[in-house]
Design an enzyme around this catalytic site. Sequence first.
Site, PDB file in Angstrom:
ATOM      1  N   PHE A 480      68.169  10.735  76.182  1.00 54.21           N
ATOM      2  CA  PHE A 480      67.642  11.557  75.101  1.00 54.21           C
ATOM      3  C   PHE A 480      68.737  11.789  74.061  1.00 54.21           C
ATOM      4  CE2 PHE A 480      64.118  11.568  77.480  1.00 54.21           C
ATOM      5  CZ  PHE A 480      63.464  12.748  77.822  1.00 54.21           C
ATOM      6  N   GLU A 481      68.431  11.503  72.825  1.00 59.23           N
ATOM      7  CA  GLU A 481      69.400  11.646  71.747  1.00 59.23           C
ATOM      8  C   GLU A 481      68.783  12.445  70.603  1.00 59.23           C
ATOM      9  OE1 GLU A 481      71.039   7.854  70.627  1.00 59.23           O
ATOM     10  OE2 GLU A 481      71.291   7.200  72.693  1.00 59.23           O
TER      11      GLU A 481
END
Length: 696
Positions: A480-481
Amino acid sequence: MSGSTSVRPPKRLRPLVAAASTALLTAAMLTAAGGTADAVDAAELVRNGGFESGMSDWTCSAGSGATVSTPVHGGTSALKATPAGSDNARCVQTVTVQPSSDYVISGWVRGSYVYIGASGTGTTDPATWTGSAPDWTRLTTTFRTGPNTTSVTLYTHGWYGTGAYYADDLSLTGPGGGTQIPAVPTGLAAGTPTASSVPLSWTAVPGATGYKVYRDGVLAQTVTGTSATVTGLTQATTYGFQVSATNSAGESAKSAAVSATTSGVVVVPATPTGLAAGTPTATTVPLSWTAVPGATGYNVYRNGTLAQTATGPSATVTGLTPATAYNFQVSATNSAGESAKSAAVTATTGTDGGGGQLPPHALVGYLHASFANGAGYTKMADVPASWDVINLSFGEPTSVTSGDIRFVRCPVTECPSVESDADFKAAIRAKQAAGKKVLISIGGQNGQVQLSTTAARDKFVESVGRIIDEYGLDGLDIDFEGHSLSLNTGDTDFKNPTTPVIVNLISAVKTLKAKYGNRFVLTMAPETFFVQMGYQYYGSGQWGGQDPRCGSYLPVIYALRDDLTLLHVQDYNSGSIMGLDNQYHSMGGADFHIAMTDMLLAGFPVAGNTNNVFPALRPEQVAIGMPASVQAGNGWVSTTEVNKALDCLTKGSNCGSYTPRGGVRPNLRGLMSWSINWDRFNNLEFSRNFDNYFGS
């Protein structure tokens, strides 16, 4: 993951196609020939689907299947199959089908985690399952064969280490395939052996044009009649024989085995050689050795004490303690006695989170599987053997908050050399057979995922599980970014988070872990901003005004620390970060990797609060994330600098001005890189250096 330097086309919207119901598909299948439901087209193709003829026509892995008289769904018998720690009790039957035709699979099951499906369809292999069926439950699914498909393998299986499951009245309906694979031969009998041969005979099988004779599970010869003499045997030795029937449609399952002992004087067998340990789990160690002529069995010793017996040259010792070293030996036995014990081999069990399934030093890489960029497309079969964990990039949501994750392979228009789904899945299975782990990576630079509701959480679990099941994957990588994780104002304790996107992600991953068990591999690839930046700032802060994403991965890592196989923070595309020496460290050399990794190995107070310390991870849970080439991302360093960082962290040398607070950690797990494709683009410099450094 890919960072601002990677070239990737914008995400395209793809239409969603609703799956037709079983009833509609069956009706369409039945009317395909002439507009009316013609029962002739919908033939029952499964042989002995009710197990009324015992295990005839069925083969179960590791001898895990047998028929029982209770409980049953119909008739007087049903299948009972019992998974083991390293076996999922897969029972199969190969069925002849027609190309480009529609089929329906159904069956009645009971137990926990029971699956039915088919493989080798030439299109998308179907599967369906139930997590809990205390009473008989009907499962059904459908598929269409490919243009060249003439047979499929129907299967049912449970899950590793769970209890026994039951199956009955299994069915495959659709157009018949013409010539059927012959039935399993019966009546196999051995005549009078000589010192070097055993005569065999069996009952003829209608429709068979030949037979294959197996000795101890290995093909010994083929014949056209119903008898054969197996020669070249060792005197005074017991052998197991089986036979299968063949024709143009394929080969039947093997018959029941018959044993025969050649004549001669029995002597105590020789001491086994070649004892070797495979990759341990947290509680098991697989062993193998060279077969000993004349041996009828083997004794396996653990720390000098008999642990178990085996009939063949392999065994898996179970019930072990995690993170513990054991010594193993094996001896050979027959009616004359027991040989001396072999030379000992030592193996150390893994810890948790699937980490015991990895080699002591592992190389993790991301494979561009759903898109192309400047590195070019790499087929799964062409991934070099150096890579121990292969993260398929990427599974992405249908919308930021839907939780509905889709994995769409790179289209031919974008990746002209892309392989077929069947070849892709076959290559995954080949990698896994070689001991590699293949995961689905969720997120990436373009895949923002916010599980802000319980509905999104549940959809995430369902959709990720569907991807794992469809491709037979080993687990999940959380990448997740951007704005996927962010802490709400007032959420200041990483040990007790309250922000929905954090709480729901933790819950979703724990559910997936519970579904797939200890073999589930869980990795994470956060950016430094979301982890090490938490040393200075956490969320919006006590008084507000800070970036709420600071340190937002910390509660996820903390809550899942006992399930986590690997954390490999992206030490690239990063700004300067303060280390435990209270100095800022910047990308471009070994110093940055040493300081960032040391924070994970030593632990650190969150937002400077010494009463709220993020605890150290075990070194076998940690790998260092690096770009594979200068084109892959900001922060690339030469292999010389890579080795300096490894020297400092694992040997205590070449540390420069930074002294690791976490001490020397020789069991640091290894390296992660973006990406496998970029490493191939750069002539495999990164992976070859890893192999050379750790002596792979």
